[in-house]
Design a protein around this motif. Sequence first.
Motif, mmCIF file in Angstrom:
data_model
loop_
_atom_site.group_PDB
_atom_site.id
_atom_site.type_symbol
_atom_site.label_atom_id
_atom_site.label_comp_id
_atom_site.label_asym_id
_atom_site.label_seq_id
_atom_site.Cartn_x
_atom_site.Cartn_y
_atom_site.Cartn_z
ATOM 1 N N VAL A 540 0.850 -1.190 0.000
ATOM 2 C CA VAL A 540 0.000 0.000 0.000
ATOM 3 C C VAL A 540 0.885 1.238 0.000
ATOM 4 O O VAL A 540 2.029 1.222 0.461
ATOM 5 N N THR A 541 0.319 2.358 -0.509
ATOM 6 C CA THR A 541 1.026 3.634 -0.577
ATOM 7 C C THR A 541 0.131 4.713 0.016
ATOM 8 O O THR A 541 -1.080 4.756 -0.267
ATOM 9 N N SER A 542 0.763 5.623 0.866
ATOM 10 C CA SER A 542 -0.017 6.701 1.484
ATOM 11 C C SER A 542 -0.059 7.900 0.563
ATOM 12 O O SER A 542 0.579 7.924 -0.494
ATOM 13 N N ASP A 543 -0.760 8.952 1.045
ATOM 14 C CA ASP A 543 -0.901 10.149 0.229
ATOM 15 C C ASP A 543 0.385 10.938 0.113
ATOM 16 O O ASP A 543 0.506 11.832 -0.727
ATOM 17 N N ILE A 544 1.401 10.632 1.023
ATOM 18 C CA ILE A 544 2.681 11.332 0.888
ATOM 19 C C ILE A 544 3.753 10.408 0.332
ATOM 20 O O ILE A 544 4.943 10.712 0.391
ATOM 21 N N GLY A 545 3.324 9.256 -0.194
ATOM 22 C CA GLY A 545 4.248 8.360 -0.857
ATOM 23 C C GLY A 545 4.887 7.335 0.031
ATOM 24 O O GLY A 545 5.778 6.596 -0.412
ATOM 25 N N CYS A 546 4.469 7.213 1.272
ATOM 26 C CA CYS A 546 5.020 6.185 2.157
ATOM 27 C C CYS A 546 4.383 4.848 1.784
ATOM 28 O O CYS A 546 3.205 4.782 1.390
ATOM 29 N N THR A 547 5.167 3.762 1.888
ATOM 30 C CA THR A 547 4.670 2.435 1.524
ATOM 31 C C THR A 547 4.813 1.481 2.694
ATOM 32 O O THR A 547 5.634 1.682 3.595
ATOM 33 N N ASP A 548 3.964 0.427 2.605
ATOM 34 C CA ASP A 548 4.059 -0.657 3.574
ATOM 35 C C ASP A 548 3.560 -1.906 2.870
ATOM 36 O O ASP A 548 2.718 -1.828 1.964
ATOM 37 N N ALA A 549 4.085 -3.046 3.245
ATOM 38 C CA ALA A 549 3.707 -4.290 2.569
ATOM 39 C C ALA A 549 3.552 -5.389 3.588
ATOM 40 O O ALA A 549 4.172 -5.371 4.658
ATOM 41 N N ILE A 550 2.697 -6.376 3.229
ATOM 42 C CA ILE A 550 2.499 -7.543 4.073
ATOM 43 C C ILE A 550 2.309 -8.754 3.179
ATOM 44 O O ILE A 550 1.652 -8.679 2.130
ATOM 45 N N THR A 551 2.918 -9.866 3.511
ATOM 46 C CA THR A 551 2.734 -11.136 2.808
ATOM 47 C C THR A 551 2.149 -12.128 3.783
ATOM 48 O O THR A 551 2.708 -12.347 4.865
ATOM 49 N N VAL A 552 1.032 -12.694 3.419
ATOM 50 C CA VAL A 552 0.374 -13.687 4.260
ATOM 51 C C VAL A 552 0.634 -15.053 3.647
ATOM 52 O O VAL A 552 0.235 -15.321 2.499
ATOM 53 N N LYS A 553 1.327 -15.888 4.377
ATOM 54 C CA LYS A 553 1.615 -17.239 3.928
ATOM 55 C C LYS A 553 0.342 -18.071 3.925
ATOM 56 O O LYS A 553 -0.484 -17.924 4.832
ATOM 57 N N ASN A 554 0.216 -18.944 2.905
ATOM 58 C CA ASN A 554 -0.915 -19.867 2.835
ATOM 59 C C ASN A 554 -2.234 -19.119 2.911
ATOM 60 O O ASN A 554 -3.174 -19.534 3.572
ATOM 61 N N ALA A 555 -2.249 -17.953 2.305
ATOM 62 C CA ALA A 555 -3.480 -17.158 2.372
ATOM 63 C C ALA A 555 -4.630 -17.868 1.665
ATOM 64 O O ALA A 555 -5.779 -17.718 2.053
ATOM 65 N N ALA A 556 -4.305 -18.652 0.626
ATOM 66 C CA ALA A 556 -5.359 -19.381 -0.087
ATOM 67 C C ALA A 556 -4.895 -20.821 -0.286
ATOM 68 O O ALA A 556 -3.803 -21.061 -0.795
#
Length: 648
Positions: A540-556
Amino acid sequence: MKKLITLFACTLVCATYLFSQSAGYIGPENLYVYSGSSGTVYFTTAPSPTPSGPNGNLYQALQWEKLSSTGVSSVISMFPPSITSVTAVFTESCKVACKVVWSSSSYSYTNYINVIVENALTPGTISIGSSTVCSGTAPSQMYFTKTPSGGDGSYTYQWYYSTNNSSWIPIGGATLNYCTPTSPITGTTYYRCLVDGGAGGLPTNTITVSTYPSVSAGAITGVGTICYGADAGTLSFSTAPSGGTGSGYTYQWQSYNGSWSNVSGTNTTYAPGNLNSTTQYRCVVTNACASAYTDAYTISVLSDLGAGQITANGSMSICENGDAPALLFSTTPSGETGSFSYQWQSSSDNITWSDVSGTSDTYSPGALSATTYYRCNVNGTCNVVKPTNAITVNVIGTYAISTPQTDVSSKYCKDSSVTITITNPNSKNNWYNENQEFIQNATTYTINNLSDSIILYVEAIDANECKSQKTKVEINKDPIKADFYVDNTKIEVGDSVSFSFIGTGASEFYWVFNNGFTSTLLNPKVFYNTAGIYDVTLTVTSDIGCTDAITVKNAAVVLSEGSGIQELNNETLLIYPMPVSDILTIEYSGTSSAIATIYSMNGQILKEQKLVSDKNTMDMSSFANGTYILKVISNNGKVYSNQLVKGE
């Protein structure tokens, strides 16, 4: 009583020189005496010439003779010519003459006097009501308790007094059968009455009248010295009154204020109450005889405590956190004993005061951050505390200079480098942390790696050390956070999975489903057509360009035959990853236990592990890459068996 008087004849013996001789004359003409008492006969005119014979010589002598009422003559006494009178005791009336003898043939008689003998006189007995009187007063009336008797029955009286019981002085006008003295006496005095019953006066018994000692008021005492306005305690007698009648004293206390005046005290003690000025007291002591005054007793009242005046040794206007001037007394305390103790106080509103550390006659407040009032409580020896005047130390720099302004932004990306700059710097610019602890003096503040939001404070200090109000600087980390929810993690081939964003702060989304598809939707829905276990990554990206990510193992988890995902009598057995690199995960949802066994391709047991109803792991890091057989046998006899590939 009948008086017997007999006339004597006088025989004059004439000698050759008769014409030149004279017997002289005797007196008194009538001598009154009481029976058994003595009387004296004496020459009123001396014989001429005077006989000069030796004593006892019948010649040249004076021969006293008496003639009784029956005519019997007898010699009373014979004396030498130098004796010119005779005293004799008479028991009856008679005549008396003196025979003057010059020689055996020459003598002559004087005239005869009459001796009248009265009955014996008893002068009577006198008494008085009180034999002791007050000094300076006259005695009470004196009177006869036994009346006179004897004599001619008719009596005259003359009262006398004496201060030594030997020399008697007649009391003027005291000629009755009683006496009321009018003259006061100051010491023991004696009284008697001379009673005349016709033959001269005889004294009565003597009355002794004593005087009471003078009234002594005694001495009083009290507390001596008291504090201003304090209770004066009780005045009392240190020496009791005495004198006078010795009892029956009454008391009247007095105070002095230019003149003596009565106060309310009428007992042996007096409590003046609270006094504001030195005062003298005395007591008037009175009994039946007189009043007397004690010596004045002074209750000294210490002068009232004066707290004095204080001032500052320097300017009373300072910058915030500047040192205040020393405080001292411009007018020293006064009153009481002159010994004082001090307690300095401060106040922020000139109403509520608190003690500070100063306990001497000077005080240095030190650095001040706000306008403050000061005073000093002064305590003397009487434990009366009075405050001085209050003075004000004005902190004129309290937020007088502009507060610092910064270029801080509303938020920053995590792990970024942040520099905050003061846009209106002053001589000094102090930075503080959230706990108001000093960090640095600078116009900028840099954070090299922002891990979380922080709060700073900055203040400006001018050249006079006056400080501004602190500015709060909030350095906020962008709240962006990647997170999502999966509605169903286990599906059949061809089914879909819905993903919902549950993070924060995102304005752009990028989903990677690892099945060949991606999405930029907020909440995408994805179909899986191939069996397998799929990890899902959201960036995901915020309105000032900051990012964050998450990986969920075995999500499906997409189920199909031979995929390594099996069910044992409704007990799901999930085995992944396939192929396995190091750790093989076996999720077992059964209610009973199971045994997992890894075999080599030739049937040799390489690893065996009991499974529980949860996620189980088997370490295959030591296995060589290749193909193995995994067999799972549940307690209910259900068997799962499949090939297991170990690879990078």
